[in-house]
Design an enzyme around this catalytic site. Structure first.
Site, PDB file in Angstrom:
ATOM      1  N   HIS A 171      -3.561   4.023  -5.392  1.00 49.63           N
ATOM      2  CA  HIS A 171      -2.292   4.424  -6.001  1.00 49.63           C
ATOM      3  C   HIS A 171      -1.671   5.536  -5.183  1.00 49.63           C
ATOM      4  CE1 HIS A 171       0.638   5.651  -9.023  1.00 49.63           C
ATOM      5  NE2 HIS A 171       0.437   4.465  -9.544  1.00 49.63           N
ATOM      6  N   ASP A 180      -3.586  -2.138 -13.022  1.00 47.44           N
ATOM      7  CA  ASP A 180      -3.566  -3.601 -12.899  1.00 47.44           C
ATOM      8  C   ASP A 180      -4.942  -4.224 -12.752  1.00 47.44           C
ATOM      9  OD1 ASP A 180      -0.788  -3.837 -12.986  1.00 47.44           O
ATOM     10  OD2 ASP A 180      -0.642  -3.181 -10.908  1.00 47.44           O
TER      11      ASP A 180
HETATM   12  N1  CMC Z   1      -7.526  -2.012  -0.420  1.00 41.68           N
HETATM   13  C1  CMC Z   1      -7.914  -1.627   0.818  1.00 41.68           C
HETATM   14  N2  CMC Z   1      -7.402  -0.557   1.466  1.00 41.68           N
HETATM   15  C2  CMC Z   1      -6.450   0.136   0.833  1.00 41.68           C
HETATM   16  C3  CMC Z   1      -5.989  -0.215  -0.450  1.00 41.68           C
HETATM   17  C4  CMC Z   1      -6.568  -1.324  -1.079  1.00 41.68           C
HETATM   18  N3  CMC Z   1      -6.171  -1.701  -2.293  1.00 41.68           N
HETATM   19  N4  CMC Z   1      -5.028   0.647  -0.836  1.00 41.68           N
HETATM   20  C5  CMC Z   1      -4.878   1.507   0.166  1.00 41.68           C
HETATM   21  N5  CMC Z   1      -5.737   1.213   1.180  1.00 41.68           N
HETATM   22  C6  CMC Z   1      -5.924   1.976   2.440  1.00 41.68           C
HETATM   23  C7  CMC Z   1      -4.776   1.738   3.403  1.00 41.68           C
HETATM   24  O1  CMC Z   1      -5.035   0.650   4.252  1.00 41.68           O
HETATM   25  C8  CMC Z   1      -4.718   3.052   4.108  1.00 41.68           C
HETATM   26  O2  CMC Z   1      -5.797   3.115   5.031  1.00 41.68           O
HETATM   27  P1  CMC Z   1      -5.639   3.940   6.415  1.00 41.68           P
HETATM   28  O3  CMC Z   1      -5.398   5.373   6.010  1.00 41.68           O
HETATM   29  O4  CMC Z   1      -6.937   3.716   7.118  1.00 41.68           O
HETATM   30  O5  CMC Z   1      -4.473   3.336   7.148  1.00 41.68           O
HETATM   31  C9  CMC Z   1      -5.033   4.069   3.015  1.00 41.68           C
HETATM   32  O6  CMC Z   1      -5.853   3.354   2.068  1.00 41.68           O
HETATM   33  C10 CMC Z   1      -3.798   4.624   2.304  1.00 41.68           C
HETATM   34  O7  CMC Z   1      -3.049   3.512   1.819  1.00 41.68           O
HETATM   35  P2  CMC Z   1      -1.472   3.417   1.846  1.00 41.68           P
HETATM   36  O8  CMC Z   1      -1.071   1.975   1.820  1.00 41.68           O
HETATM   37  O9  CMC Z   1      -0.918   4.275   2.912  1.00 41.68           O
HETATM   38  O10 CMC Z   1      -1.143   4.085   0.444  1.00 41.68           O
HETATM   39  P3  CMC Z   1       0.219   3.983  -0.331  1.00 41.68           P
HETATM   40  O11 CMC Z   1       0.282   5.177  -1.213  1.00 41.68           O
HETATM   41  O12 CMC Z   1       1.358   3.722   0.558  1.00 41.68           O
HETATM   42  O13 CMC Z   1       0.029   2.648  -1.227  1.00 41.68           O
HETATM   43  C11 CMC Z   1      -0.628   1.193  -2.938  1.00 41.68           C
HETATM   44  C12 CMC Z   1      -0.372   2.644  -2.539  1.00 41.68           C
HETATM   45  C13 CMC Z   1      -0.806   1.132  -4.448  1.00 41.68           C
HETATM   46  C14 CMC Z   1       0.599   0.328  -2.570  1.00 41.68           C
HETATM   47  C15 CMC Z   1      -1.898   0.674  -2.215  1.00 41.68           C
HETATM   48  O14 CMC Z   1      -3.018   1.418  -2.621  1.00 41.68           O
HETATM   49  C16 CMC Z   1      -2.139  -0.819  -2.444  1.00 41.68           C
HETATM   50  O15 CMC Z   1      -1.604  -1.652  -1.717  1.00 41.68           O
HETATM   51  N6  CMC Z   1      -2.964  -1.172  -3.490  1.00 41.68           N
HETATM   52  C17 CMC Z   1      -3.148  -2.573  -3.820  1.00 41.68           C
HETATM   53  C18 CMC Z   1      -1.962  -3.081  -4.620  1.00 41.68           C
HETATM   54  C19 CMC Z   1      -1.945  -2.524  -6.017  1.00 41.68           C
HETATM   55  O16 CMC Z   1      -2.945  -2.550  -6.719  1.00 41.68           O
HETATM   56  N7  CMC Z   1      -0.747  -2.081  -6.477  1.00 41.68           N
HETATM   57  C20 CMC Z   1      -0.554  -1.597  -7.828  1.00 41.68           C
HETATM   58  C21 CMC Z   1      -0.281  -0.134  -7.911  1.00 41.68           C
HETATM   59  S1  CMC Z   1      -0.437   0.524  -9.584  1.00 41.68           S
HETATM   60  C22 CMC Z   1       0.800  -0.246 -10.510  1.00 41.68           C
HETATM   61  C23 CMC Z   1       2.161   0.128 -10.056  1.00 41.68           C
HETATM   62  O17 CMC Z   1       2.586   1.274 -10.260  1.00 41.68           O
HETATM   63  O18 CMC Z   1       2.829  -0.733  -9.523  1.00 41.68           O
END
Ligand code: CMC
Length: 393
Positions: free
Chosen positions: A270, A327
């Site tokens: 998140h 989720d």
């Molecule tokens: N599985 C594997 N790696 C992950 C995941 C995951 N679910 N989430 C983040 N990472 C890694 C990402 O690859 C990155 O690694 P590195 O620093 O080595 O490049 C690091 O963790 C930080 O991730 P980010 O994508 O820069 O983080 P963000 O804040 O931009 O994204 C997120 C947040 C929720 C989009 C992401 O964690 C994600 O894609 N999660 C899976 C989708 C998900 O469950 N979304 C629902 C969010 S909660 C409900 C809502 O509010 O919508």
């Protein structure tokens, strides 16, 4: 023009002042209007919480009755809107239908059920909260070729949704207390969540003074994506894929850590929570209770628990502070309730409506509020001359 600071993905930008929802991501705290989510989950219900979020205070008995009555009075779609459903192909995604139909709602006479005492805004709030649920159920029935079931006056919010989804003209769906309660809790837990992608979209559109329906329709579009609300559908599809492949989750965890695999552990991570998502804790508990009461043994729940255990003990996830989010377990509850997977994100949208409305209201009531208009850091060519067609390569 001055110096412009780039904040990639708005990770550290406060886009507005807001008095609606408080999140402390490091401590896993979520409060609506100051009240902890745990207390609301335990003691409130979706309609009461919707009132709290939109109007800022818990309603008195009289206020709640009036709000509830207004929702009931406005639950029916304008009859002509039924023809719109016929224009969509059977495979249309329910989120596409939902967003189009919410915009269509704004085109129909908004004062249809107006009462002199009720302001236009209060009326539109009731229409939106109540009709989004009717639209969702109608589109499901339509997609299955089933007769449309109208809402009943006597039923409360979540019970009415289940009735419109699953009753037949000749036999009413049997409403079980635990099932209604679980659905109501899902809506309540999704009701608001600060300046996430869809809420920021709603505020962005509202800042141009577009109407409430147009702003909410834009919110639905933003919510649709798999990194946001679409994650609940993606989680279930992931669990099904793991199950069908015979994996117990361990292979998938390896793939999710590999950036080249194109896979992520959906329902994990998140932007704000760097600790447990408090909603996930509540949902996980509810999931166990519901499946036990309904005597359902779902292998996907076992896989989800294994994945969680493996991820929480894996340095990749620990170092990045990736925990289960709202989720991760909600899909298993929705599946147990009989909600089809492609409708999961619609359920999120129904729940999020009070939050979008409250943010719309806040921006409209803010004195001197300006249109949202961020800048950019330009990285294109500086200056070039126009090349005539015959000289282009
Ligand atoms: N599985 C594997 N790696 C992950 C995941 C995951 N679910 N989430 C983040 N990472 C890694 C990402 O690859 C990155 O690694 P590195 O620093 O080595 O490049 C690091 O963790 C930080 O991730 P980010 O994508 O820069 O983080 P963000 O804040 O931009 O994204 C997120 C947040 C929720 C989009 C992401 O964690 C994600 O894609 N999660 C899976 C989708 C998900 O469950 N979304 C629902 C969010 S909660 C409900 C809502 O509010 O919508």
């Amino acid at each position: 023009t001055g110096y412009i600071t780039l904040d990639d993905g708005y990770g550290n930008t406060g886009s507005c002042k807001s008095a609606i929802t408080f999140i402390d991501g490091d401590r896993g705290i979520l409060r609506y209007r100051g009240i902890p989510i745990e207390q609301l989950a335990e003691r409130s219900n979706f309609v009461e919480t919707a009132y709290l979020i939109i109007y800022g205070e818990l309603p008195t008995h009289d206020q709640l009755r009036k709000f509830s009555d207004l929702l009931t009075l406005n639950q029916m779609l304008h009859e002509d809107m039924k023809f719109h459903f016929e224009g969509f192909p059977p495979h249309a995604h329910p989120m596409g239908i939902l967003s189009s139909m919410i915009n269509a709602c704004g085109c129909f006479n908004p004062s249809l059920f107006a009462d002199e005492e009720v302001s236009q805004f209060d009326l539109q709030v009731a229409q939106l909260i109540s009709q989004v649920r009717t639209i969702a159920a109608f589109s499901y029935r339509k997609s299955k070729g089933l007769p449309i079931i109208y809402p009943k006056k006597a039923y409360k919010y979540s019970a009415n949704f289940l009735h419109m989804m699953f009753s037949d003209p000749y036999e009413d769906y049997e409403l079980k207390v635990e099932v209604v309660r679980a659905l109501d809790l899902i809506f309540l837990l999704h009701a608001d969540h600060e300046q996430n992608c869809s809420t920021s979209t709603v505020r962005m559109v509202a800042s141009s003074r577009a109407n409430l329906f147009a702003s909410a329709a834009a919110g639905v579009c933003a919510l649709w994506g798999p990194l946001h609300g679409g994650a609940n559908q993606a989680v279930l599809e992931m669990l099904q894929e793991i199950h069908q492949s015979g994996d117990d989750g361990s292979k998938f965890i390896q793939a999710a850590k590999d950036k080249n695999s194109g896979k992520r552990l959906m329902g994990f991570g998140h932007r704000v929570y760097k600790n447990h998502d408090p909603r996930a804790k509540i949902i996980k508990r509810q999931c166990d209770i519901l499946l036990e009461t309904l005597h359902i043994k779902d292998p996907l729940l076992d896989i989800a628990k294994k994945l969680e255990e493996a991820a929480l003990g894996d340095s990749y996830f620990v170092e990045r502070k990736l925990y289960p989010n709202v989720d991760f377990y909600s899909g298993i509850i929705l599946r147990a309730l009989g909600i089809p997977t492609e409708m999961f994100t619609v359920m999120f949208a129904i729940g999020r409506m009070p939050g979008w409305i409250a943010n719309f209201k806040e921006i409209r009531e803010e004195e001197g509020s300006r249109i949202y208009r961020p800048r950019q850091v330009y990285v294109g060519p500086t200056i070039r001359s126009y090349t005539p067609m015959e000289e282009r390569k």
